[in-house]
Design an enzyme around this catalytic site. Sequence first.
Site, PDB file in Angstrom:
ATOM      1  N   GLN A 123       0.834  -1.196   0.000  1.00 59.11           N
ATOM      2  CA  GLN A 123       0.000   0.000   0.000  1.00 59.11           C
ATOM      3  C   GLN A 123       0.876   1.257   0.000  1.00 59.11           C
ATOM      4  O   GLN A 123       1.142   1.828   1.043  1.00 59.11           O
ATOM      5  CB  GLN A 123      -0.889  -0.033   1.249  1.00 59.11           C
ATOM      6  N   PHE A 124       1.308   1.697  -1.182  1.00 61.43           N
ATOM      7  CA  PHE A 124       2.191   2.861  -1.257  1.00 61.43           C
ATOM      8  C   PHE A 124       1.505   4.132  -0.775  1.00 61.43           C
ATOM      9  O   PHE A 124       2.169   5.076  -0.343  1.00 61.43           O
ATOM     10  CB  PHE A 124       2.744   3.037  -2.675  1.00 61.43           C
ATOM     11  N   THR A 125       0.179   4.172  -0.781  1.00 59.84           N
ATOM     12  CA  THR A 125      -0.521   5.394  -0.373  1.00 59.84           C
ATOM     13  C   THR A 125      -0.365   5.698   1.122  1.00 59.84           C
ATOM     14  O   THR A 125      -0.733   6.781   1.565  1.00 59.84           O
ATOM     15  CB  THR A 125      -2.016   5.343  -0.743  1.00 59.84           C
TER      16      THR A 125
END
Length: 149
Positions: A78-80
């Site tokens: 989950q890069f966000t």
Amino acid sequence: MKLVIQRVTRASVEVDDEIVGEIGRGLMVLVGFGLNDTTKEVDYLSKKLVKLRIFPDENGRMNRSVKDIGGKLLLVPQFTLYGRTKKNRPSFHKALNPDDATQLFDYFVRKCGEDIEVETGEFGAYMKVDLLNDGPVTILLEKDFSEDD
């Protein structure tokens, strides 16, 4: 490195209408990597995650780990998690580039898998995550050894 940990009764990840990862009782973990992250952060947080005592014992106290209860992990990249929201549109300049993040995610999966059964989402894919939060219990773990100096 950031982890958003949710204690779940069940959780699954779907990509292109196909379930790619699914667990019963355990932890669903969103996993994000920042610019300074290395295997050092992964080694630390993989051990911490498996030992984290957030499941109830016979007295109802959070005294058991996911390993203690025979649970599983569902790890979802989950890069966000590194989204900056100073302005109205998130900026992701603090997130690690996809190639290096993929390598660290795979390493994290292997390290966690040494102690417990692991299912995963798919790095870089559009995923639908379904879960039944148990409690609800949600914990944030972060580690950046470059800030410890």
